[in-house]
Design a protein around this motif. Structure first.
Motif, PDB file in Angstrom:
ATOM      1  N   ALA A  72      -7.714 -13.818   8.062  1.00  0.00           N
ATOM      2  CA  ALA A  72      -7.826 -12.367   7.890  1.00  0.00           C
ATOM      3  C   ALA A  72      -6.626 -11.705   8.551  1.00  0.00           C
ATOM      4  CB  ALA A  72      -9.103 -11.870   8.525  1.00  0.00           C
ATOM      5  N   THR A  73      -5.955 -10.852   7.803  1.00  0.00           N
ATOM      6  CA  THR A  73      -4.812 -10.147   8.363  1.00  0.00           C
ATOM      7  C   THR A  73      -5.273  -8.839   8.996  1.00  0.00           C
ATOM      8  OG1 THR A  73      -4.456  -9.004   6.298  1.00  0.00           O
ATOM      9  CG2 THR A  73      -3.295 -11.096   6.596  1.00  0.00           C
ATOM     10  N   ALA A  74      -4.343  -8.111   9.537  1.00  0.00           N
ATOM     11  CA  ALA A  74      -4.652  -6.812  10.126  1.00  0.00           C
ATOM     12  C   ALA A  74      -5.169  -5.885   9.026  1.00  0.00           C
ATOM     13  CB  ALA A  74      -3.401  -6.230  10.752  1.00  0.00           C
ATOM     14  N   PRO A  75      -6.018  -4.908   9.407  1.00  0.00           N
ATOM     15  CA  PRO A  75      -6.543  -3.996   8.395  1.00  0.00           C
ATOM     16  C   PRO A  75      -5.428  -3.232   7.685  1.00  0.00           C
ATOM     17  CG  PRO A  75      -7.029  -3.204  10.603  1.00  0.00           C
ATOM     18  CD  PRO A  75      -6.505  -4.597  10.743  1.00  0.00           C
ATOM     19  N   GLY A  76      -5.605  -2.996   6.390  1.00  0.00           N
ATOM     20  CA  GLY A  76      -4.573  -2.308   5.610  1.00  0.00           C
ATOM     21  C   GLY A  76      -4.873  -0.835   5.445  1.00  0.00           C
ATOM     22  N   GLU A  77      -4.624  -0.322   4.252  1.00  0.00           N
ATOM     23  CA  GLU A  77      -4.768   1.094   3.958  1.00  0.00           C
ATOM     24  C   GLU A  77      -6.239   1.522   3.943  1.00  0.00           C
ATOM     25  OE1 GLU A  77      -3.057   4.075   0.501  1.00  0.00           O
ATOM     26  OE2 GLU A  77      -3.351   1.964   0.107  1.00  0.00           O
ATOM     27  N   ASP A  78      -6.526   2.735   4.399  1.00  0.00           N
ATOM     28  CA  ASP A  78      -7.883   3.271   4.346  1.00  0.00           C
ATOM     29  C   ASP A  78      -8.201   3.730   2.928  1.00  0.00           C
ATOM     30  OD1 ASP A  78      -7.531   2.953   7.006  1.00  0.00           O
ATOM     31  OD2 ASP A  78      -7.689   5.066   7.540  1.00  0.00           O
ATOM     32  N   GLU A  79      -9.495   3.734   2.586  1.00  0.00           N
ATOM     33  CA  GLU A  79      -9.890   4.327   1.321  1.00  0.00           C
ATOM     34  C   GLU A  79     -10.636   5.630   1.576  1.00  0.00           C
ATOM     35  OE1 GLU A  79     -12.487   3.724  -2.749  1.00  0.00           O
ATOM     36  OE2 GLU A  79     -12.778   2.319  -1.110  1.00  0.00           O
ATOM     37  N   HIS A  80     -10.251   6.664   0.855  1.00  0.00           N
ATOM     38  CA  HIS A  80     -10.906   7.968   1.013  1.00  0.00           C
ATOM     39  C   HIS A  80     -11.933   8.172  -0.104  1.00  0.00           C
ATOM     40  CE1 HIS A  80      -8.115   9.550   4.106  1.00  0.00           C
ATOM     41  NE2 HIS A  80      -7.405   8.546   3.633  1.00  0.00           N
ATOM     42  N   LEU A  81     -13.176   8.322   0.282  1.00  0.00           N
ATOM     43  CA  LEU A  81     -14.237   8.553  -0.683  1.00  0.00           C
ATOM     44  C   LEU A  81     -14.604  10.021  -0.643  1.00  0.00           C
ATOM     45  CD1 LEU A  81     -16.341   5.541   0.517  1.00  0.00           C
ATOM     46  CD2 LEU A  81     -15.138   5.623  -1.634  1.00  0.00           C
ATOM     47  N   ASP A  82     -14.343  10.725  -1.715  1.00  0.00           N
ATOM     48  CA  ASP A  82     -14.716  12.145  -1.694  1.00  0.00           C
ATOM     49  C   ASP A  82     -15.303  12.563  -3.023  1.00  0.00           C
ATOM     50  OD1 ASP A  82     -12.213  12.551  -3.218  1.00  0.00           O
ATOM     51  OD2 ASP A  82     -11.339  12.105  -1.265  1.00  0.00           O
TER      52      ASP A  82
ATOM     53  N   VAL B 234     -11.337   0.316   6.135  1.00  0.00           N
ATOM     54  CA  VAL B 234     -11.797   1.615   6.614  1.00  0.00           C
ATOM     55  C   VAL B 234     -12.078   2.531   5.418  1.00  0.00           C
ATOM     56  CG1 VAL B 234     -11.259   3.654   7.998  1.00  0.00           C
ATOM     57  CG2 VAL B 234     -10.498   1.393   8.762  1.00  0.00           C
ATOM     58  N   TYR B 235     -13.288   3.078   5.392  1.00  0.00           N
ATOM     59  CA  TYR B 235     -13.689   4.009   4.343  1.00  0.00           C
ATOM     60  C   TYR B 235     -13.907   5.380   4.981  1.00  0.00           C
ATOM     61  CZ  TYR B 235     -14.398  -0.374   1.986  1.00  0.00           C
ATOM     62  OH  TYR B 235     -14.195  -1.631   1.459  1.00  0.00           O
ATOM     63  N   CYS B 236     -13.265   6.412   4.410  1.00  0.00           N
ATOM     64  CA  CYS B 236     -13.383   7.760   4.955  1.00  0.00           C
ATOM     65  C   CYS B 236     -14.306   8.582   4.082  1.00  0.00           C
ATOM     66  CB  CYS B 236     -12.017   8.433   5.003  1.00  0.00           C
ATOM     67  SG  CYS B 236     -10.826   7.504   5.951  1.00  0.00           S
ATOM     68  N   LEU B 237     -15.316   9.169   4.698  1.00  0.00           N
ATOM     69  CA  LEU B 237     -16.229  10.036   3.967  1.00  0.00           C
ATOM     70  C   LEU B 237     -15.835  11.486   4.160  1.00  0.00           C
ATOM     71  CD1 LEU B 237     -19.752   8.540   4.780  1.00  0.00           C
ATOM     72  CD2 LEU B 237     -18.362   8.210   2.730  1.00  0.00           C
ATOM     73  N   ASN B 238     -15.945  12.243   3.079  1.00  0.00           N
ATOM     74  CA  ASN B 238     -15.771  13.691   3.185  1.00  0.00           C
ATOM     75  C   ASN B 238     -14.410  14.094   3.724  1.00  0.00           C
ATOM     76  OD1 ASN B 238     -16.722  16.219   2.736  1.00  0.00           O
ATOM     77  ND2 ASN B 238     -17.701  16.420   4.740  1.00  0.00           N
ATOM     78  N   CYS B 239     -13.365  13.512   3.159  1.00  0.00           N
ATOM     79  CA  CYS B 239     -12.049  13.786   3.698  1.00  0.00           C
ATOM     80  C   CYS B 239     -11.202  14.525   2.682  1.00  0.00           C
ATOM     81  CB  CYS B 239     -11.385  12.506   4.137  1.00  0.00           C
ATOM     82  SG  CYS B 239     -11.592  11.223   2.913  1.00  0.00           S
ATOM     83  N   ALA B 240     -11.836  15.192   1.719  1.00  0.00           N
ATOM     84  CA  ALA B 240     -11.101  15.892   0.657  1.00  0.00           C
ATOM     85  C   ALA B 240     -10.107  16.896   1.236  1.00  0.00           C
ATOM     86  CB  ALA B 240     -12.071  16.606  -0.269  1.00  0.00           C
TER      87      ALA B 240
END
Ligand SMILES: [Fe+2]
Ligand SMILES: [Fe+2]
Lengths: 82, 247
Positions: A72-82, B234-240
């Motif tokens: 496992a490598t270092a964590p990458g890009e975050d995902e934005h759920l909106d 990492v998952y970000c909630l409500n970050c619009a």
């Protein structure tokens, strides 16, 4: 002679159930007297143990251990759920 | 409005031979996330020794750590002992119940547990016939019902479901379809769709895919470590509102 599918199934079951390995996601293919192991594990020791267990279950076959070790490598890009 | 940043991973499958290695990868997690969630299969064989390795790797992290167990953690019938080792190390372990944690100015509700199998709508086992099959299906039904109740009871700004088994089949893509019934159940998705949530996290399907969605439109992420290929996601909630600050 036992059908290769049954031998492969027995090897796969051993990899899952043997106390040394308990690895469920390994693919086992048999072609003639050659046995191929494929899949991903998290460490080199686990890969060697899998090869060992496969060899013990099917000692008459030549085991090709093609399992990849994935670190496992270092964590990458975050995902934005909106 | 602030982000709610959830770091998540499943299937870390730790043992004595890798002690200390995973912990190194968690360095600085508090700068990247507000909470850390683990989707089960923390050990390989569910031994107490392995459970202690996991507890030590997670002990004293500067952000809340929430975990569920997976089928591997049940293998030695020591799931309760493993859970209490984790709790002693400060980890919140969910077992078909819920918790609310404060993340900055937001309340995050998390509901979950191991989950179970049964398959997906149209191609699943039903409570009919032999006792063994009925037990299998009713176990999943019981879990789904418990999650629904827990989700309805929770008062929070956001709600996340943490499972080991998968609620949908999209995130199993890559696994052989013949084993889908052992990888999860649509009953879990149905329960969450009924009660509502912002995100469902699961593991278990090492060869599956990361992203999917329930029939009700709730995002699902398979965070099994072999799927992510990294220590956590990492998952970000409500970050619009501050998308611009995260190009
Ligand atoms: Fe796993
Ligand atoms: Fe699992």
């Amino acid at each position: 002679m036992e059908a290769p599918q049954y031998v492969a199934a027995r090897v796969q079951q051993a990899l899952a159930e043997d106390g040394r390995t308990h690895e469920l996601g390994i693919r086992v293919d048999i072609r003639g007297d050659q046995l191929f192991l494929r899949g991903q594990v998290s460490g080199a020791e686990q890969r060697e143990r899998l090869g060992q267990v496969a060899h013990e279950v099917a000692p008459e076959l030549h085991v090709h251990n093609e399992i990849n070790v994935v670190e496992a490598t270092a964590p990458g890009e975050d995902e934005h759920l909106d | 409005m602030t982000d709610l940043r959830i770091a998540a991973v499943g299937d870390i499958h730790l043992g004595e031979d890798v002690r200390g290695q995973y912990r190194k990868k968690l360095e600085g997690i508090e700068d990247r996330a507000d909470v850390f969630m683990l989707a089960g299969d923390l050990t390989r064989h569910g031994t107490l020794e392995e459970g202690r390795v996991v507890a030590d790797e997670l002990r004293g992290l500067p952000i809340p750590v929430i975990a569920v167990l997976g089928n591997h953690d049940y293998h030695s019938d020591l799931q309760y002992e493993i859970a209490s080792e984790l709790r002693d190390a400060g980890v919140i372990v969910l077992d078909d119940d819920g918790v609310v944690v404060q993340c900055g100015d937001k309340k995050l509700g998390v509901v979950g547990g191991k989950g179970f199998g049964g398959g997906y709508a149209g191609k699943c086992a039903s409570e009919f016939g032999e006792r063994e099959i009925k037990n299998f299906v009713s176990h999943t039904r019981y879990i789904a019902e418990a999650w629904k109740v827990a989700l309805k009871e929770i008062v929070a700004d956001h709600r996340v479901v943490l499972s080991h088994y998968s609620p949908i089949k999209e995130t199993l893509e890559g696994e052989p379809p013949e084993i889908y019934p052992f990888l999860g159940s649509y009953l879990l998705a149905e329960a969450v769709d009924t009660a509502g949530a912002d995100l469902i996290l699961h593991g278990h399907a090492h060869k599956g895919s990361e992203k999917g969605m329930t029939p009700g439109g709730i995002r699902v992420r398979n965070v099994a470590l072999p799927v992510l290929g990294r220590a956590y996601c990492v998952y970000c909630l409500n970050c619009a509102d501050d998308l611009q600050t995260h190009p």
